[in-house]
Design a protein around this motif. Structure first.
Motif, PDB file in Angstrom:
ATOM      1  N   GLU A   1      89.384 -13.057  -3.026  1.00 35.34           N
ATOM      2  CA  GLU A   1      88.023 -13.611  -2.855  1.00 35.34           C
ATOM      3  C   GLU A   1      87.623 -15.105  -3.317  1.00 35.34           C
ATOM      4  N   SER A   2      88.842 -15.717  -3.440  1.00 34.79           N
ATOM      5  CA  SER A   2      88.715 -17.173  -3.722  1.00 34.79           C
ATOM      6  C   SER A   2      89.999 -17.627  -3.756  1.00 34.79           C
ATOM      7  N   GLY A   3      90.057 -19.315  -3.707  1.00 32.81           N
ATOM      8  CA  GLY A   3      91.225 -19.857  -3.514  1.00 32.81           C
ATOM      9  C   GLY A   3      92.203 -19.821  -4.731  1.00 32.81           C
ATOM     10  N   ILE A   4      91.360 -19.608  -5.795  1.00 31.20           N
ATOM     11  CA  ILE A   4      91.799 -19.505  -7.062  1.00 31.20           C
ATOM     12  C   ILE A   4      92.383 -18.101  -7.526  1.00 31.20           C
ATOM     13  N   HIS A   5      91.729 -17.111  -6.709  1.00 29.78           N
ATOM     14  CA  HIS A   5      92.450 -15.764  -6.853  1.00 29.78           C
ATOM     15  C   HIS A   5      93.564 -15.684  -5.942  1.00 29.78           C
TER      16      HIS A   5
ATOM     17  N   ILE B   1      95.492 -16.242   6.229  1.00 32.42           N
ATOM     18  CA  ILE B   1      94.250 -16.186   7.099  1.00 32.42           C
ATOM     19  C   ILE B   1      93.283 -16.819   5.799  1.00 32.42           C
ATOM     20  N   THR B   2      92.714 -17.983   5.877  1.00 35.82           N
ATOM     21  CA  THR B   2      91.746 -18.463   4.970  1.00 35.82           C
ATOM     22  C   THR B   2      90.583 -19.079   5.539  1.00 35.82           C
ATOM     23  N   ASP B   3      89.501 -18.737   4.776  1.00 32.28           N
ATOM     24  CA  ASP B   3      88.381 -19.485   4.944  1.00 32.28           C
ATOM     25  C   ASP B   3      88.674 -20.957   4.680  1.00 32.28           C
ATOM     26  N   VAL B   4      88.013 -22.032   5.529  1.00 31.09           N
ATOM     27  CA  VAL B   4      88.027 -23.569   5.127  1.00 31.09           C
ATOM     28  C   VAL B   4      87.349 -23.763   3.887  1.00 31.09           C
ATOM     29  N   ASN B   5      86.046 -23.467   3.972  1.00 26.98           N
ATOM     30  CA  ASN B   5      85.179 -24.021   3.001  1.00 26.98           C
ATOM     31  C   ASN B   5      84.915 -23.019   2.007  1.00 26.98           C
ATOM     32  N   MET B   6      85.486 -23.218   0.795  1.00 26.42           N
ATOM     33  CA  MET B   6      85.325 -22.469  -0.331  1.00 26.42           C
ATOM     34  C   MET B   6      85.409 -23.112  -1.668  1.00 26.42           C
ATOM     35  N   PRO B   7      84.284 -22.907  -2.588  1.00 31.35           N
ATOM     36  CA  PRO B   7      84.038 -23.542  -3.832  1.00 31.35           C
ATOM     37  C   PRO B   7      85.430 -23.390  -4.714  1.00 31.35           C
ATOM     38  N   GLN B   8      85.532 -24.399  -5.580  1.00 28.06           N
ATOM     39  CA  GLN B   8      86.820 -24.788  -6.396  1.00 28.06           C
ATOM     40  C   GLN B   8      88.100 -25.074  -5.630  1.00 28.06           C
ATOM     41  N   LEU B   9      88.442 -24.286  -4.820  1.00 31.29           N
ATOM     42  CA  LEU B   9      89.648 -24.552  -3.995  1.00 31.29           C
ATOM     43  C   LEU B   9      89.548 -24.238  -2.568  1.00 31.29           C
TER      44      LEU B   9
ATOM     45  N   GLY C   1      90.192 -23.787   1.597  1.00 30.04           N
ATOM     46  CA  GLY C   1      91.336 -23.153   2.341  1.00 30.04           C
ATOM     47  C   GLY C   1      92.340 -24.450   2.795  1.00 30.04           C
ATOM     48  N   ILE C   2      92.042 -25.550   2.969  1.00 25.89           N
ATOM     49  CA  ILE C   2      92.674 -26.690   3.391  1.00 25.89           C
ATOM     50  C   ILE C   2      93.730 -26.734   2.295  1.00 25.89           C
ATOM     51  N   ASP C   3      93.183 -27.011   0.894  1.00 27.35           N
ATOM     52  CA  ASP C   3      93.959 -27.298  -0.362  1.00 27.35           C
ATOM     53  C   ASP C   3      94.966 -25.915  -0.459  1.00 27.35           C
ATOM     54  N   LEU C   4      94.401 -24.586  -0.353  1.00 27.37           N
ATOM     55  CA  LEU C   4      95.020 -23.769  -0.279  1.00 27.37           C
ATOM     56  C   LEU C   4      96.397 -23.423   0.224  1.00 27.37           C
ATOM     57  N   ALA C   5      96.122 -23.811   1.656  1.00 27.67           N
ATOM     58  CA  ALA C   5      97.143 -23.990   2.661  1.00 27.67           C
ATOM     59  C   ALA C   5      98.297 -24.804   2.327  1.00 27.67           C
ATOM     60  N   GLY C   6      98.088 -25.901   1.738  1.00 24.66           N
ATOM     61  CA  GLY C   6      99.187 -26.897   1.332  1.00 24.66           C
ATOM     62  C   GLY C   6      99.799 -26.433   0.339  1.00 24.66           C
ATOM     63  N   ILE C   7      99.241 -25.426  -0.480  1.00 25.04           N
ATOM     64  CA  ILE C   7      99.874 -25.061  -1.906  1.00 25.04           C
ATOM     65  C   ILE C   7     100.895 -23.841  -1.352  1.00 25.04           C
ATOM     66  N   VAL C   8     100.190 -22.963  -0.334  1.00 22.40           N
ATOM     67  CA  VAL C   8     101.008 -22.128   0.151  1.00 22.40           C
ATOM     68  C   VAL C   8     102.313 -22.549   0.873  1.00 22.40           C
TER      69      VAL C   8
ATOM     70  N   LEU D   1      96.324 -19.558   9.465  1.00 25.60           N
ATOM     71  CA  LEU D   1      95.217 -19.521  10.523  1.00 25.60           C
ATOM     72  C   LEU D   1      94.007 -19.853   9.818  1.00 25.60           C
ATOM     73  N   PHE D   2      93.209 -20.590   9.959  1.00 21.74           N
ATOM     74  CA  PHE D   2      92.048 -21.098   9.645  1.00 21.74           C
ATOM     75  C   PHE D   2      90.766 -20.290  10.024  1.00 21.74           C
ATOM     76  N   VAL D   3      89.760 -19.845   9.231  1.00 23.60           N
ATOM     77  CA  VAL D   3      88.603 -19.481   9.659  1.00 23.60           C
ATOM     78  C   VAL D   3      87.294 -20.209   9.162  1.00 23.60           C
ATOM     79  N   SER D   4      86.321 -20.383  10.007  1.00 25.17           N
ATOM     80  CA  SER D   4      85.255 -21.379   9.461  1.00 25.17           C
ATOM     81  C   SER D   4      84.135 -20.815  10.115  1.00 25.17           C
ATOM     82  N   GLY D   5      83.207 -21.249   9.490  1.00 26.52           N
ATOM     83  CA  GLY D   5      81.692 -20.930  10.107  1.00 26.52           C
ATOM     84  C   GLY D   5      81.244 -22.460  10.394  1.00 26.52           C
ATOM     85  N   TYR D   6      82.014 -23.355  10.436  1.00 25.15           N
ATOM     86  CA  TYR D   6      81.974 -24.692  10.684  1.00 25.15           C
ATOM     87  C   TYR D   6      82.713 -25.254  11.863  1.00 25.15           C
ATOM     88  N   ASP D   7      81.779 -25.694  13.111  1.00 27.61           N
ATOM     89  CA  ASP D   7      82.733 -26.418  14.445  1.00 27.61           C
ATOM     90  C   ASP D   7      82.865 -27.781  13.753  1.00 27.61           C
TER      91      ASP D   7
END
Length: 134
Positions: A36-40, A54-62, A64-71, A81-87
């Motif tokens: 439920e978070s990039g940290i988790h 499969i990650t949301d792009v915009n999350m607090p703390q970390l 999805g973009i930063d998480l994907a780089g770490i993964v 695969l990125f998921v976002s509410g923002y176009d």
């Protein structure tokens, strides 16, 4: 071979919805993990190999973009695969820089998710990881 999919979204309903939307009968066997978070998610990837993120792009703390780089550092063959509410073009540009399979807009449509997952599975198969799609 069992594929490991990690879904990360800070919105619980979106997280559960994505997990339930995956058409398992149309894809190779996969174990689905959630965070439920990039940290988790960082905790999860310590114990679970990630084939598809499969990650949301915009999350607090970390994000999805930063998480994907770490993964990608830990699992270079992982498909993203990125998921976002923002176009937002900037998010899409960053996703492309990470060789993302797809950039899905919320609410995610079933057919788009299936297409994106099949593409990820095929790319994994081309790398010698996973199975070709049926």
């Amino acid at each position: 071979m069992m594929l490991h999919v990690l879904i990360v979204d800070d919105e619980w309903l979106d997280l559960e919805g994505l997990r339930d939307q995956i058409p398992r009968l149309l894809l190779p066997p996969m174990e689905i993990h959630t965070a439920e978070s990039g940290i988790h998610a960082l905790q999860v990837i310590q114990d679970v190999p990630v084939d598809i993120l499969i990650t949301d792009v915009n999350m607090p703390q970390l994000s999805g973009i930063d998480l994907a780089g770490i993964v990608k550092e830990k699992y270079p063959d992982a498909e993203i695969l990125f998921v976002s509410g923002y176009d937002d073009f900037e998010y899409a540009r960053q996703a492309l820089a990470l060789s993302a399979v797809w950039y899905l807009l919320k609410p995610v449509q079933d057919d788009e998710l299936l297409t994106a997952l099949l593409r990820a599975v095929n790319r994994l198969g081309a790398k010698g990881r996973g199975e070709e799609s049926p």
